[in-house]
Design a protein around this motif. Structure first.
Motif, PDB file in Angstrom:
ATOM      1  N   PRO A 148       0.968  -1.376   0.160  1.00 49.64           N
ATOM      2  CA  PRO A 148      -0.188   0.164   0.065  1.00 49.64           C
ATOM      3  C   PRO A 148       1.000   1.254   0.126  1.00 49.64           C
ATOM      4  O   PRO A 148       0.336   2.324  -0.503  1.00 49.64           O
ATOM      5  CB  PRO A 148      -0.870  -0.248   1.228  1.00 49.64           C
ATOM      6  CG  PRO A 148      -0.825  -1.611   1.575  1.00 49.64           C
ATOM      7  CD  PRO A 148       0.363  -2.210   1.035  1.00 49.64           C
ATOM      8  N   LEU A 149       1.949   1.479   0.632  1.00 53.60           N
ATOM      9  CA  LEU A 149       2.837   2.553   0.710  1.00 53.60           C
ATOM     10  C   LEU A 149       3.496   2.659  -0.760  1.00 53.60           C
ATOM     11  O   LEU A 149       3.497   3.965  -1.078  1.00 53.60           O
ATOM     12  CB  LEU A 149       4.059   2.287   1.456  1.00 53.60           C
ATOM     13  CG  LEU A 149       3.956   1.916   3.071  1.00 53.60           C
ATOM     14  CD1 LEU A 149       5.090   1.883   3.707  1.00 53.60           C
ATOM     15  CD2 LEU A 149       3.352   3.260   3.569  1.00 53.60           C
TER      16      LEU A 149
ATOM     17  N   PHE B  46      -2.599  -2.968  13.473  1.00 50.52           N
ATOM     18  CA  PHE B  46      -3.094  -3.841  12.750  1.00 50.52           C
ATOM     19  C   PHE B  46      -2.344  -4.915  12.189  1.00 50.52           C
ATOM     20  O   PHE B  46      -2.708  -6.314  12.018  1.00 50.52           O
ATOM     21  CB  PHE B  46      -4.292  -3.280  11.687  1.00 50.52           C
ATOM     22  CG  PHE B  46      -5.313  -2.945  12.299  1.00 50.52           C
ATOM     23  CD1 PHE B  46      -6.221  -3.465  12.877  1.00 50.52           C
ATOM     24  CD2 PHE B  46      -5.580  -1.360  12.269  1.00 50.52           C
ATOM     25  CE1 PHE B  46      -7.557  -3.018  13.195  1.00 50.52           C
ATOM     26  CE2 PHE B  46      -6.689  -0.878  12.691  1.00 50.52           C
ATOM     27  CZ  PHE B  46      -7.714  -1.573  13.519  1.00 50.52           C
ATOM     28  N   GLN B  47      -1.155  -4.649  11.283  1.00 54.53           N
ATOM     29  CA  GLN B  47      -0.515  -5.335  10.942  1.00 54.53           C
ATOM     30  C   GLN B  47       0.272  -6.333  11.735  1.00 54.53           C
ATOM     31  O   GLN B  47       0.644  -7.528  11.595  1.00 54.53           O
ATOM     32  CB  GLN B  47       0.929  -4.735  10.103  1.00 54.53           C
ATOM     33  CG  GLN B  47       1.669  -5.645   9.214  1.00 54.53           C
ATOM     34  CD  GLN B  47       2.770  -5.085   8.650  1.00 54.53           C
ATOM     35  OE1 GLN B  47       3.621  -4.032   9.645  1.00 54.53           O
ATOM     36  NE2 GLN B  47       3.061  -5.084   7.461  1.00 54.53           N
ATOM     37  N   ILE B  48       0.725  -5.950  12.904  1.00 54.95           N
ATOM     38  CA  ILE B  48       1.366  -6.678  13.935  1.00 54.95           C
ATOM     39  C   ILE B  48       0.118  -7.716  14.537  1.00 54.95           C
ATOM     40  O   ILE B  48       0.651  -9.025  14.748  1.00 54.95           O
ATOM     41  CB  ILE B  48       1.751  -5.957  15.139  1.00 54.95           C
ATOM     42  CG1 ILE B  48       2.724  -4.946  14.798  1.00 54.95           C
ATOM     43  CG2 ILE B  48       2.171  -6.831  16.208  1.00 54.95           C
ATOM     44  CD1 ILE B  48       4.050  -5.710  14.324  1.00 54.95           C
TER      45      ILE B  48
ATOM     46  N   VAL C 274      -0.311   9.370  13.673  1.00 54.19           N
ATOM     47  CA  VAL C 274      -1.115   8.454  14.298  1.00 54.19           C
ATOM     48  C   VAL C 274      -1.777   7.365  13.526  1.00 54.19           C
ATOM     49  O   VAL C 274      -1.796   6.275  13.908  1.00 54.19           O
ATOM     50  CB  VAL C 274      -2.194   9.440  14.968  1.00 54.19           C
ATOM     51  CG1 VAL C 274      -3.522   8.664  15.752  1.00 54.19           C
ATOM     52  CG2 VAL C 274      -1.667  10.358  16.021  1.00 54.19           C
ATOM     53  N   LEU C 275      -2.139   7.994  12.345  1.00 55.25           N
ATOM     54  CA  LEU C 275      -2.878   6.927  11.366  1.00 55.25           C
ATOM     55  C   LEU C 275      -1.821   5.766  11.032  1.00 55.25           C
ATOM     56  O   LEU C 275      -2.176   4.536  11.024  1.00 55.25           O
ATOM     57  CB  LEU C 275      -3.063   7.564  10.119  1.00 55.25           C
ATOM     58  CG  LEU C 275      -4.164   8.541  10.532  1.00 55.25           C
ATOM     59  CD1 LEU C 275      -4.588   9.399   8.892  1.00 55.25           C
ATOM     60  CD2 LEU C 275      -5.816   7.921  10.702  1.00 55.25           C
ATOM     61  N   ALA C 276      -0.583   5.879  11.026  1.00 53.23           N
ATOM     62  CA  ALA C 276       0.505   4.828  10.651  1.00 53.23           C
ATOM     63  C   ALA C 276       0.744   4.159  11.699  1.00 53.23           C
ATOM     64  O   ALA C 276       0.930   2.816  11.422  1.00 53.23           O
ATOM     65  CB  ALA C 276       1.900   5.556  10.217  1.00 53.23           C
ATOM     66  N   VAL C 277       0.947   4.605  13.061  1.00 49.57           N
ATOM     67  CA  VAL C 277       0.801   3.721  14.156  1.00 49.57           C
ATOM     68  C   VAL C 277      -0.242   2.878  14.286  1.00 49.57           C
ATOM     69  O   VAL C 277      -0.026   1.704  14.618  1.00 49.57           O
ATOM     70  CB  VAL C 277       1.056   4.494  15.467  1.00 49.57           C
ATOM     71  CG1 VAL C 277       1.223   3.805  16.547  1.00 49.57           C
ATOM     72  CG2 VAL C 277       2.465   5.517  15.345  1.00 49.57           C
TER      73      VAL C 277
ATOM     74  N   THR D  31       5.720  11.055   5.635  1.00 47.20           N
ATOM     75  CA  THR D  31       5.698  10.851   7.283  1.00 47.20           C
ATOM     76  C   THR D  31       4.781   9.640   7.657  1.00 47.20           C
ATOM     77  O   THR D  31       5.243   9.055   8.415  1.00 47.20           O
ATOM     78  CB  THR D  31       4.837  12.237   7.509  1.00 47.20           C
ATOM     79  OG1 THR D  31       5.570  13.440   7.340  1.00 47.20           O
ATOM     80  CG2 THR D  31       4.619  12.174   9.306  1.00 47.20           C
ATOM     81  N   TYR D  32       3.777   9.402   6.871  1.00 51.37           N
ATOM     82  CA  TYR D  32       3.058   8.264   6.812  1.00 51.37           C
ATOM     83  C   TYR D  32       3.693   6.944   7.042  1.00 51.37           C
ATOM     84  O   TYR D  32       3.957   5.994   7.703  1.00 51.37           O
ATOM     85  CB  TYR D  32       1.707   8.253   6.088  1.00 51.37           C
ATOM     86  CG  TYR D  32       0.669   7.219   6.268  1.00 51.37           C
ATOM     87  CD1 TYR D  32      -0.109   7.261   7.188  1.00 51.37           C
ATOM     88  CD2 TYR D  32       0.852   5.869   5.384  1.00 51.37           C
ATOM     89  CE1 TYR D  32      -0.850   6.174   7.482  1.00 51.37           C
ATOM     90  CE2 TYR D  32       0.075   4.915   5.561  1.00 51.37           C
ATOM     91  CZ  TYR D  32      -1.014   4.952   6.638  1.00 51.37           C
ATOM     92  OH  TYR D  32      -1.803   3.843   6.678  1.00 51.37           O
ATOM     93  N   ALA D  33       4.430   6.883   5.890  1.00 46.77           N
ATOM     94  CA  ALA D  33       5.518   5.788   5.506  1.00 46.77           C
ATOM     95  C   ALA D  33       6.550   5.419   6.631  1.00 46.77           C
ATOM     96  O   ALA D  33       6.814   4.274   7.062  1.00 46.77           O
ATOM     97  CB  ALA D  33       6.009   5.886   4.174  1.00 46.77           C
ATOM     98  N   ILE D  34       7.188   6.624   6.908  1.00 46.73           N
ATOM     99  CA  ILE D  34       8.308   6.354   7.852  1.00 46.73           C
ATOM    100  C   ILE D  34       7.725   6.112   9.184  1.00 46.73           C
ATOM    101  O   ILE D  34       8.258   5.073   9.963  1.00 46.73           O
ATOM    102  CB  ILE D  34       9.224   7.759   7.978  1.00 46.73           C
ATOM    103  CG1 ILE D  34       9.660   7.876   6.545  1.00 46.73           C
ATOM    104  CG2 ILE D  34      10.141   7.727   9.124  1.00 46.73           C
ATOM    105  CD1 ILE D  34      10.516   9.322   6.546  1.00 46.73           C
ATOM    106  N   ALA D  35       6.705   6.819   9.580  1.00 47.58           N
ATOM    107  CA  ALA D  35       6.016   6.323  10.855  1.00 47.58           C
ATOM    108  C   ALA D  35       5.412   4.677  10.982  1.00 47.58           C
ATOM    109  O   ALA D  35       5.738   4.282  12.077  1.00 47.58           O
ATOM    110  CB  ALA D  35       5.000   7.408  11.247  1.00 47.58           C
ATOM    111  N   PHE D  36       4.763   4.522   9.753  1.00 49.08           N
ATOM    112  CA  PHE D  36       4.442   2.981   9.726  1.00 49.08           C
ATOM    113  C   PHE D  36       5.696   2.014   9.725  1.00 49.08           C
ATOM    114  O   PHE D  36       5.536   0.990  10.646  1.00 49.08           O
ATOM    115  CB  PHE D  36       3.762   2.911   8.457  1.00 49.08           C
ATOM    116  CG  PHE D  36       3.244   1.403   8.231  1.00 49.08           C
ATOM    117  CD1 PHE D  36       2.212   0.850   8.867  1.00 49.08           C
ATOM    118  CD2 PHE D  36       4.121   0.499   7.283  1.00 49.08           C
ATOM    119  CE1 PHE D  36       1.833  -0.293   8.668  1.00 49.08           C
ATOM    120  CE2 PHE D  36       3.656  -0.811   7.183  1.00 49.08           C
ATOM    121  CZ  PHE D  36       2.573  -1.295   7.857  1.00 49.08           C
ATOM    122  N   LEU D  37       6.790   2.296   9.190  1.00 45.59           N
ATOM    123  CA  LEU D  37       8.042   1.425   8.907  1.00 45.59           C
ATOM    124  C   LEU D  37       8.488   1.421  10.686  1.00 45.59           C
ATOM    125  O   LEU D  37       8.903   0.392  11.105  1.00 45.59           O
ATOM    126  CB  LEU D  37       8.761   1.704   8.018  1.00 45.59           C
ATOM    127  CG  LEU D  37       8.485   1.566   6.418  1.00 45.59           C
ATOM    128  CD1 LEU D  37       9.276   1.914   5.597  1.00 45.59           C
ATOM    129  CD2 LEU D  37       7.977   0.186   6.136  1.00 45.59           C
TER     130      LEU D  37
END
Length: 582
Positions: A333-334, A505-507, A497-500, A566-572
């Motif tokens: 999705p990223l 959910f992925q975890i 916040v959305l990325a975390v 920001t979303y991608a980095i925070a998610f990773l």
């Protein structure tokens, strides 16, 4: 506005099939200002009520049929959310028909407020030349603004005997103005009184007071609007920005069941419902509320320019289709979010780069032209004409005003156009605010009648525009804190916040070994971050004085890649950290 009114008149006449019952007519009763607006535009109140009632029944029937058909293919949970939207459809259609007149009447009042200094300036100039109400009204009625049309209508009513003379028609016009134009109402009364004064001193005192009233009225309404923005901006920030982000972030907690791994892994709400809420309902509600706040701006004119033309829409649709296509084929999705954000941003940044450079120079250009208006007034006071004032400016200090005057004089001296046509046809002059263009046009028309009498009009309008620029600067200064907070939240805080939340959910999916559409949730979170960034950028840009939506789109094109990164980095980072903990 004329096209929209004509379309509304045609649409209402087509929908007016059923007579509205008494209970509906009472609830759909219009205010006096709305009724007066409909009468001026040839729309009957009973026809509007009939059209609204017919649309209510028609859309209610359509919604009922759709709800029955969808009940065979949707689950109970999905049907509940769809039914809520179908229930709102007839109410929206009915209220849109009933509220059209109210919105257009309010737009007309705001347009009259913006035009009031020019109108009173022309009236004052004409009365200084010859104390005649008929001559003053005929001079001020020239133009296509709402107040010009109202003055022509008043003149016609006086000539046709529907009003007791021209004075009575102007008094009726002044009493019909709303609270927003209190200053103009009083100024019209003083203008009428000035034509009955026997001394030059008495005329000057009344006209000076009339001009002061309209100028002070415009400044006061602008300051009151700025003071009233604190609560609406906080409401928009709380319910349009924080609430959806918080609800999305709570979904992992709502996923926790009482016992069992499978219970923990099941999303609390189905993926289509989450997409509907996050990508349609929340952004739409936020945008509608933002528009309702911006619509109350008393000094905001009609939107200049189109946001997207056919070419822009084609490119945007292609970029979104390519991005969603990668998601369909199972890519991360990223990657989808990056294609959409970077592809659309690259197109708009390249397409509007030159326009953005010109728009950045616009405040400086407008300040120079206001100063030029002061100089024109001083030149007219010394006995010169408008054309000689332009000649003097063309030989003055280098800048926008000098270049403009040289281009206009070149057109005039080569015999191609007169001063008015050359000024209106200049591309740089057309790029400034409508109020500044109207001020120059008003001074030019007054100077052609009597240059000395036009002196006061030029100086009053120049002072008004200078004060207006100061008011807008103070407004931007007072709102800068709120604007920065909302911009940083939409660009950084909300994507984090959305990325975390998506990483949680992925975890859950990794630990439980199940796949409950968490890639879809991650994509929804990223798309919502982009939509939130677009809505907040538009609201901030238009709230602090932006008149062209292309400015908001250009700013969004710069912020969208930042929000996605920001979303991608925070998610990773969050996914790596939570995986280590798990």
């Amino acid at each position: 506005m004329g096209d929209r009114v004509a379309d509304h008149r045609l649409r209402v006449s087509r929908w007016a099939k059923l007579k509205a019952p008494a209970w509906f007519a009472r609830r759909g009763s219009a205010m006096e200002a709305e009724v007066a607006w409909m009468e001026r535009n040839g729309i009957e109140v009973d026809v509007v009520r009939s059209a609204a009632f017919t649309s209510l029944l028609a859309y209610s029937s359509l919604s009922s049929i759709l709800a029955v058909l969808l009940s065979f293919v949707l689950s109970l949970e999905q049907l509940l959310f769809v039914s809520m939207g179908l229930l709102m459809l007839p109410l929206i259609a009915c209220s849109a028909t009933l509220s059209f007149a109210k919105q257009r009447a309010q737009e007309e009042e705001r347009a009259i407020l913006r035009d009031s200094p020019s109108i009173i300036g022309v009236l004052s100039m004409s009365i200084n030349v010859r104390p005649s109400l008929e001559g003053a009204v005929s001079a001020a009625a020239v133009g296509e603004g709402p107040m010009n049309l109202r003055l022509r209508q008043g003149w016609w009513e006086a000539m046709s005997g529907r009003a007791v003379g021209l004075e009575g028609a102007i008094m009726d016009l002044s009493t019909s103005l709303g609270e927003l134009n209190d200053g103009l109402r009083q100024a019209l009364v003083l203008t009428i009184a000035s034509t009955k004064q026997g001394t030059r001193g008495g005329i000057d005192r009344l006209l000076d007071r009339a001009n002061w009233l309209v100028l002070e009225g415009v400044r006061e309404k602008g300051e009151r609007y700025v003071a009233s923005l604190s609560v609406p901006t906080m409401v928009l920030f709380a319910f349009g920005v924080l609430l959806p982000v918080m609800l999305f972030s709570l979904m992992p907690l709502m996923s926790v069941g009482s016992t069992g791994t499978d219970s923990f892994a099941s999303p609390p709400v189905s993926l289509p419902v989450v997409a509907l809420l996050m990508l349609v309902v929340f952004p739409a509600c936020t945008f509608v509320y933002a528009q309702s706040v911006l619509r109350r701006h008393p000094l905001r004119g009609p939107t200049q320019g189109a946001v997207l033309d056919g070419k822009d829409l084609t490119v945007l649709v292609m970029v979104i289709a390519i991005g969603l296509g990668t998601a369909f084929f199972g890519l991360d999705p990223l990657v989808t979010l990056s294609i959409i954000a970077f592809g659309a941003s690259a197109w708009f940044l390249l397409r509007w780069r030159d326009w953005h450079k010109r728009s950045m120079q616009r405040p400086k250009v407008e300040r120079e032209l206001v100063l030029a208006l002061f100089l024109i007034g001083n030149h007219l006071a010394s006995g010169g004409s408008f054309e000689t004032a332009l000649t003097e400016l063309s030989n003055g200090k280098e800048g926008t005003a000098q270049d403009l005057c040289r281009r206009v004089l070149h057109q005039v001296r080569t015999g191609r156009e007169d001063v008015a046509q050359a000024l209106d046809g200049d591309e740089a002059f057309r790029s400034v605010s409508p109020m500044l263009r109207q001020a120059f046009s008003t001074v030019m028309r007054c100077a052609m009648v009597d240059p000395r009498a036009a002196t006061r009009t030029a100086l009053n309008l120049a002072q008004y525009l200078s004060d207006l620029q100061s008011t807008e600067a103070k407004m931007r200064e007072r709102l800068q804190g709120v604007v920065d907070m909302m911009a940083h939240t939409a660009t950084y805080f909300a994507p984090i916040v959305l990325a975390v939340t998506a990483s949680l959910f992925q975890i859950v999916s990794t630990v439980t070994g199940s796949d409950q559409g968490y890639d879809g949730l991650m994509l929804i979170g990223g798309l919502y971050a982009l939509e939130l960034c677009a809505v907040v950028t538009y609201f901030n840009h238009m709230m602090i004085g932006g008149a062209d939506p292309r400015g908001a789109m250009y700013q969004f094109a710069k912020r969208a890649p930042v929000a996605v990164m920001t979303y991608a980095i925070a998610f990773l980072v969050a996914a790596e950290g939570l995986t280590t903990i798990a």
